[in-house]
Design an enzyme around this catalytic site. Structure first.
Site, PDB file in Angstrom:
ATOM      1  N   ASP A 153       0.739  -1.504  -0.027  1.00 41.26           N
ATOM      2  CA  ASP A 153      -0.077   0.116   0.465  1.00 41.26           C
ATOM      3  C   ASP A 153       0.622   1.084  -0.303  1.00 41.26           C
ATOM      4  OD1 ASP A 153      -2.359   1.822   0.770  1.00 41.26           O
ATOM      5  OD2 ASP A 153      -1.813   2.131   2.586  1.00 41.26           O
ATOM      6  N   ASP A 170      -0.166   4.846   1.338  1.00 41.04           N
ATOM      7  CA  ASP A 170      -0.491   5.867   1.795  1.00 41.04           C
ATOM      8  C   ASP A 170      -0.449   5.190   3.700  1.00 41.04           C
ATOM      9  OD1 ASP A 170      -1.210   8.542   0.066  1.00 41.04           O
ATOM     10  OD2 ASP A 170      -2.829   7.118  -0.387  1.00 41.04           O
TER      11      ASP A 170
END
Length: 286
Positions: free
Chosen positions: A14, A16
């Site tokens: 991922d 963020d």
């Protein structure tokens, strides 16, 4: 590494809150918008149920704030602050981890990105960070929320984004005449609860590195998150509230990690000092 688990052959990240500090920037943006409507600051007990969930997550924010805005109107307000993401910075341990995984493994390790955010936002947030550009130079292995093969209905906690990342890894492996990667040979790095659940639903292993604010409101529910059970019954967990004495408390491992009962997920405070050997990853010179 547990005896029955195969060595990791692919790592899916991922973006963020996992690679960069953009979750703090998002919170700052949300608070600016909320303040303009005379609303209180955005608490992590609500953000925990909104992160990575696309339109449904934004709607939860609006419902909590009791704002008479549509999701599209809220998103339009966000756009006025997107320039703030140019100040994004890598989180502790990320640069070394990416360099090791991209250039120093004894055997080939596939690296992929899987972010609910759009491709243009990724560029805005990371174009000034060489370590991310270098580690994920092959754009075949970039999967974003606005990818043609994705849709809002398939956002995390659904597993689609991780399954698509694995599909592209295996397409490349077949073209190169290599062996395909099994889901259990994938290690997902996530900061959000929805992301952990999505990875578990995809049949993959997970490293959960939550923001300290998220870790605080999830205290006592770590096993629930690591096992991917947080929204399995269709109910929204009420993080930050006192839970019953019957809740099972996880005991930290010797190195401080919290590990799920089945050994397929762990919670870490940061990506510093990552235990490669635990996952069968051999780093040259170590």
């Amino acid at each position: 590494m547990l005896q029955h688990l195969p060595p990791i052959r692919a790592c899916i990240f991922d973006v963020d809150g996992t690679l960069i500090n953009s979750e703090d920037i998002y919170t700052d943006i949300y608070n600016k918008i909320l303040a303009s409507h005379n609303k209180p600051p955005y608490p992590w007990r609500i953000k925990a149920t909104q992160q990575s969930r696309g339109t449904p997550g934004t709607q939860r924010l609006l419902d909590w704030a009791e704002l008479p805005l549509t999701v599209q109107e809220w998103q339009q307000k966000e756009k006025a602050y997107t320039h703030l993401f140019t100040a994004s910075k890598v989180l502790p341990g990320v640069e070394k981890l990416l360099e090791d995984l991209a250039t120093r493994t004894a055997h080939q390790l596939h690296l992929s990105l899987a972010s609910s955010a759009g491709a243009s936002k990724f560029a805005l947030k990371t174009s000034h960070i060489p370590s991310i550009a270098k580690a994920f130079a092959d754009k075949r292995f970039h999967v974003f929320g606005d990818d043609p093969e994705m849709s809002d209905a398939k956002k995390k906690p659904e597993p689609d984004i991780f399954l698509l990342a694995l599909k592209r890894i295996n397409e490349a492996a077949r073209q190169a005449g290599g062996k395909e990667v099994d889901a259990m040979e994938c290690l997902v790095f996530e900061d959000s609860i929805a992301g952990v659940e999505a990875a578990r639903r995809a049949g993959m292993r997970v490293v959960w590195v939550p923001h300290r604010g998220l870790a605080e409101v999830c205290e006592g529910r770590e096993e629930e998150v690591l096992m991917g059970r947080t929204e399995a019954d269709g109910k929204v967990p009420r993080y930050g509230e006192k839970i019953g004495a019957e809740a099972k408390k996880l005991e930290p491992a010797e190195d401080g990690r919290l590990i799920s009962e089945d050994g397929l997920a762990e919670m870490r405070a940061s990506l510093e000092g990552f235990p490669y050997e635990t996952y069968g990853i051999r780093i040259a010179g170590q």
